[in-house]
Enzyme design. Sequence first.
Site, short mmCIF file in Angstrom:
data_model
loop_
_atom_site.label_atom_id
_atom_site.label_comp_id
_atom_site.label_asym_id
_atom_site.label_seq_id
_atom_site.Cartn_x
_atom_site.Cartn_y
_atom_site.Cartn_z
N ARG A 183 -0.34 0.83 24.15
CA ARG A 183 -0.26 0.76 25.61
C ARG A 183 1.17 0.61 26.11
O ARG A 183 1.37 0.35 27.29
CB ARG A 183 -1.11 -0.43 26.11
N ARG A 204 10.59 2.24 11.30
CA ARG A 204 10.56 3.69 11.04
C ARG A 204 11.56 4.43 11.92
O ARG A 204 11.85 4.00 13.03
CB ARG A 204 9.16 4.23 11.32
N ASP A 263 3.36 -4.88 10.80
CA ASP A 263 3.60 -3.65 11.58
C ASP A 263 2.48 -3.31 12.56
O ASP A 263 2.72 -2.83 13.66
CB ASP A 263 3.77 -2.44 10.65
N HIS A 264 1.23 -3.51 12.13
CA HIS A 264 0.14 -3.01 12.95
C HIS A 264 -0.21 -3.89 14.15
O HIS A 264 -0.95 -3.47 15.03
CB HIS A 264 -1.07 -2.64 12.09
N HIS A 295 8.30 -2.60 8.64
CA HIS A 295 8.87 -1.27 8.38
C HIS A 295 9.43 -0.72 9.69
O HIS A 295 8.67 -0.40 10.60
CB HIS A 295 7.76 -0.36 7.83
N GLU A 345 8.36 -2.75 -6.13
CA GLU A 345 7.01 -2.92 -5.62
C GLU A 345 6.19 -1.74 -6.13
O GLU A 345 6.47 -0.59 -5.79
CB GLU A 345 7.01 -2.95 -4.09
N THR A 362 0.61 6.63 7.11
CA THR A 362 1.23 5.46 6.46
C THR A 362 2.02 6.00 5.27
O THR A 362 1.94 7.19 4.95
CB THR A 362 0.16 4.45 6.02
N THR A 363 2.80 5.13 4.64
CA THR A 363 3.63 5.55 3.51
C THR A 363 2.77 6.24 2.46
O THR A 363 1.77 5.70 2.01
CB THR A 363 4.32 4.32 2.87
N ARG A 369 7.54 4.13 15.66
CA ARG A 369 6.16 4.22 16.16
C ARG A 369 5.51 2.85 16.33
O ARG A 369 4.59 2.71 17.11
CB ARG A 369 5.32 5.09 15.24
N HIS A 370 5.95 1.87 15.56
CA HIS A 370 5.37 0.52 15.78
C HIS A 370 6.47 -0.52 15.99
O HIS A 370 6.72 -0.94 17.10
CB HIS A 370 4.34 0.13 14.71
N HIS A 427 0.04 -1.89 -1.02
CA HIS A 427 -0.43 -0.71 -0.31
C HIS A 427 -1.94 -0.53 -0.48
O HIS A 427 -2.43 -0.42 -1.60
CB HIS A 427 0.29 0.59 -0.71
N GLY A 428 -2.63 -0.59 0.65
CA GLY A 428 -4.07 -0.36 0.66
C GLY A 428 -4.90 -1.52 0.14
O GLY A 428 -6.12 -1.38 -0.02
N GLY A 467 -0.77 -5.58 4.63
CA GLY A 467 -0.63 -5.44 6.07
C GLY A 467 -1.92 -5.12 6.79
O GLY A 467 -2.55 -5.99 7.39
N ASN A 513 2.59 -8.02 6.01
CA ASN A 513 3.21 -6.95 6.78
C ASN A 513 2.60 -6.94 8.19
O ASN A 513 1.38 -6.81 8.35
CB ASN A 513 2.97 -5.61 6.08
N GLU A 572 11.25 -2.99 5.23
CA GLU A 572 10.97 -1.68 4.61
C GLU A 572 11.70 -0.62 5.41
O GLU A 572 11.64 -0.63 6.64
CB GLU A 572 9.47 -1.37 4.70
N1 PXP Z 1 4.03 -1.80 0.78
C1 PXP Z 1 4.67 -0.75 1.34
C2 PXP Z 1 5.90 -0.23 0.69
C3 PXP Z 1 4.20 -0.17 2.52
O1 PXP Z 1 4.83 0.87 3.07
C4 PXP Z 1 3.06 -0.73 3.13
C5 PXP Z 1 2.55 -0.16 4.41
O2 PXP Z 1 3.49 -0.31 5.42
C6 PXP Z 1 2.45 -1.83 2.50
C7 PXP Z 1 2.94 -2.33 1.32
C8 PXP Z 1 1.24 -2.50 3.08
O3 PXP Z 1 0.19 -1.60 3.02
P1 PXP Z 1 -1.16 -1.95 3.79
O4 PXP Z 1 -0.82 -1.93 5.25
O5 PXP Z 1 -2.07 -0.82 3.39
O6 PXP Z 1 -1.60 -3.29 3.32
#
Ligand code: PXP
Length: 238
Positions: free
Chosen positions: A17, A44, A8-9, A42, A150, A99-100, A48-49, A190-191, A212, A6, A69
Amino acid sequence: MRLAVNIDHFATLRQARRTDEPEPVLAALLAEQAGACGIVTHLRGDRRHIQDRDLRLLRAVLKTKLNLEMAATAEMKAIALEVKPDVVSLVPERPEELTTQGGLDVTARRRELGPFIKALGKAGIRVSIFIDPSSVQIKTAGELGVDLIEINTGLYADLKPGPARDKALAGVRAAAALSRKLGLEVHAGHGLDYRNVAPIVAVPEIEELSIGFSIVARSAIVGVQAAVREMRALIEVR
Ligand code: PXP
């Protein structure tokens, strides 16, 4: 087990910036070249990103698979039907969250999700739902006709090693077994990070992880490709 990254970040950093770097599309290509099986992003509602142009560029250049996503809204459905990602992952979305937070409540939203999933499926898009490790939620997701789910590992990932985390892990295990029994392809995420991923890798039904933040954070120190390869080394042990 496969790793989907992922990105996104990378865009979060750019948006800090409102400039044009780092380029998340470049990060995605580097992640692919380092062996990611796909790229997750994702879009959104508040942008935001990731921005719309990122999504379109990703669709044009990725060689693996694009997993979008998104919240189950009319705006996002129209974008998905136009951009045609390989997979759409339906997630809950609250404007104030960092975050989600938690999986999508498919039992509460069953009536609106049915036609939504059908419309995406008809366009040739595989549909996933991000879901808490709950048997009621998983059974409902199966009945809604999604291709895969997921499992939300957030509860597990937020805990320190110990009995509470063991219990959360047992929940993920049971959810994965039930999902497979229902014929669903099982992903999780996630996480997850470099320290907590191993017990999730050991769950045999899980085929793919979506990671991510921890990979983006490590990329800032060691570079995108090294960060992706280090994570692959941890998860491709089976
Ligand atoms: N899965 C889903 C559905 C998410 O929303 C996210 C965060 O965008 C992730 C996985 C990845 O999570 P992390 O950024 O904590 O690895």
